[in-house]
Design an enzyme around this catalytic site. Structure first.
Site, short mmCIF file in Angstrom:
data_model
loop_
_atom_site.label_atom_id
_atom_site.label_comp_id
_atom_site.label_asym_id
_atom_site.label_seq_id
_atom_site.Cartn_x
_atom_site.Cartn_y
_atom_site.Cartn_z
N LYS A 1 64.68 41.06 78.98
CA LYS A 1 63.46 40.79 78.19
C LYS A 1 62.49 39.86 78.92
O LYS A 1 62.87 38.76 79.35
CB LYS A 1 63.87 40.19 76.84
CG LYS A 1 62.75 40.03 75.83
CD LYS A 1 63.33 39.57 74.49
CE LYS A 1 62.30 39.44 73.39
NZ LYS A 1 62.93 39.03 72.11
N CYS B 1 61.89 43.87 71.58
CA CYS B 1 61.28 43.15 70.46
C CYS B 1 59.89 42.62 70.72
O CYS B 1 58.91 43.34 70.64
CB CYS B 1 62.21 42.05 69.97
SG CYS B 1 61.69 41.46 68.34
N GLU C 1 67.90 45.37 69.42
CA GLU C 1 68.06 44.17 70.27
C GLU C 1 69.30 43.39 69.80
O GLU C 1 69.57 43.35 68.60
CB GLU C 1 66.80 43.29 70.06
CG GLU C 1 66.85 41.91 70.71
CD GLU C 1 65.71 41.00 70.24
OE1 GLU C 1 65.30 41.07 69.06
OE2 GLU C 1 65.22 40.22 71.07
N ASN D 1 64.51 42.39 66.39
CA ASN D 1 64.96 41.55 65.27
C ASN D 1 63.73 40.77 64.85
O ASN D 1 63.33 39.81 65.54
CB ASN D 1 66.01 40.52 65.71
CG ASN D 1 67.41 41.08 65.88
OD1 ASN D 1 68.26 40.96 65.02
ND2 ASN D 1 67.65 41.68 67.04
N GLU E 1 64.95 31.49 71.35
CA GLU E 1 65.12 32.38 72.51
C GLU E 1 64.76 31.67 73.81
O GLU E 1 65.36 31.90 74.85
CB GLU E 1 64.27 33.64 72.35
CG GLU E 1 64.86 34.64 71.39
CD GLU E 1 64.23 36.00 71.52
OE1 GLU E 1 64.32 36.61 72.60
OE2 GLU E 1 63.62 36.46 70.53
N ASN F 1 68.33 38.20 77.68
CA ASN F 1 68.31 39.08 76.51
C ASN F 1 68.09 40.49 77.08
O ASN F 1 66.99 40.83 77.51
CB ASN F 1 67.17 38.66 75.57
CG ASN F 1 67.18 39.41 74.26
OD1 ASN F 1 67.78 40.47 74.14
ND2 ASN F 1 66.49 38.86 73.27
N1 CDV Z 1 63.28 38.88 68.54
C1 CDV Z 1 61.95 38.70 68.65
O1 CDV Z 1 61.40 38.77 69.75
N2 CDV Z 1 61.29 38.42 67.51
C2 CDV Z 1 59.87 38.13 67.49
C3 CDV Z 1 59.49 37.19 66.35
C4 CDV Z 1 59.90 35.84 66.60
C5 CDV Z 1 58.01 37.14 66.13
C6 CDV Z 1 59.02 39.39 67.36
O2 CDV Z 1 58.04 39.50 68.10
O3 CDV Z 1 59.29 40.22 66.48
#
Ligand code: CDV
Length: 304
Positions: free
Chosen positions: A127, A172, A47, A197, A146, A110
């Site tokens: 996303k 993510c 990501e 991430n 975000e 995103n």
């Molecule tokens: N980049 C993300 O979406 N990170 C989230 C963190 C904030 C919990 C994740 O679900 O990994």
């Protein structure tokens, strides 16, 4: 005959705020070249792969925020990646901040794209599950803005026919939601590409910090198994601008087994020959949706 797709999960180590897109693209090309030497057909990057994970900072100046976004793809900075991959006949996916004019309005997403071996963008995903918060919360060790910097994607999970199979993408936080895998699987996806991430420290429940790696694999392995789908989960890892990000990028078979996993927190490639027909081991048996699934009995699932 089996339908084999050799996949490389290309984990990236930390990216500093001052690192340029060109610096990062050079690292990505190095991983692509390594992958080509190992017979890989598709390389999956994380990501927001082109920059540091900028939502960790509160910024009031929109121009400062927008400097982390791409207004076209490919662009001058990423073209060398597209060119090298095409020359090596290798496909790839990666995430980036997408700034786009649509319907006379500016939107920021995103986003992740999938590029085939001929250099064509064959799938785009914005996303859907945006975690974090919208306002500055100075009590946190770092921000997760975000919800401030992106709009949630408004296009449902989708698939594309590429690389000899049916592929889908998620980003993510999406990987924590069972609906992501089920929707992709119901649409026929055989492989789900997920960049992430994920900080080790979760400010809202720091008592779970030691469980971050466990939860990472738990949700992706469960999603793979319950839907008979290959999952490729790829981290941006390591200590990035003082923030520890988990690694453990992995390739997960439709049985839920991890078949390849990164062992560092830096730039690392792990490879596996994925037989796309193995989805049937699950889909024709324990999770044969047509035979056993009871959607009428789950009305709350689509109730909102
Ligand atoms: N980049 C993300 O979406 N990170 C989230 C963190 C904030 C919990 C994740 O679900 O990994």
């Amino acid at each position: 005959m089996t339908r084999m797709l050799t996949v490389g999960a290309a984990q990236l180590g930390p990216i500093a705020r001052q690192d340029s897109r060109r610096d990062v693209v050079e690292r990505m090309i190095a991983l692509i070249e390594k992958a080509a030497a190992r017979g890989v057909g598709l390389v999956v990057f994380p990501e927001l792969a082109l920059t540091t994970f900028f939502p960790r900072w509160f910024m009031e100046d929109q121009a400062e925020v927008d400097a982390f976004f791409e207004t076209s793809m490919p662009n001058a900075d990423t073209q060398p990646l597209f060119d090298r991959a095409r020359a090596l006949k290798i496909g790839f996916s990666f995430g980036y901040g997408e700034l786009v004019e649509e319907g006379g309005e500016t939107h920021r997403y995103n986003t992740a794209i999938l590029v085939d071996a001929a250099g064509n963008i064959v799938h785009r995903y914005r996303k859907i599950h945006l975690p974090g918060h919208s306002e500055h919360e100075p009590w946190r060790a770092f921000q997760h803005l975000e919800k401030r910097y992106f709009e949630p994607g408004m296009e449902p999970f989708s698939t594309c026919e590429a690389f000899g199979g049916v592929l889908s993408q998620a980003i993510c936080n999406d990987r924590r939601w069972p609906e992501t895998y089920r929707e992709a699987s119901l649409r026929g996806a055989e492989m789900l590409l997920i960049g992430y991430n994920t900080p080790v420290h979760y400010p809202l429940a720091p008592e779970h910090d030691h469980l971050q790696c466990f939860h990472n694999h738990l949700c992706m392995q469960a999603g793979a198994y319950a839907n008979g789908i290959w999952v490729v989960g790829v981290a941006k890892a390591g200590k990035e601008e003082g923030c520890d990000l988990i690694g453990q990028s992995c390739i997960i078979a439709p049985t839920g087994e991890i078949v390849a996993m990164a062992s560092t927190l830096g730039d690392e490639l792990v490879v596996h020959d994925c037989d796309l027909d193995r989805c049937d081991e699950i889909r024709r048996n324990i999770f044969n949706f047509k035979l056993h699934r009871r959607p009428d009995m789950y009305p709350m699932l689509s109730a909102g």
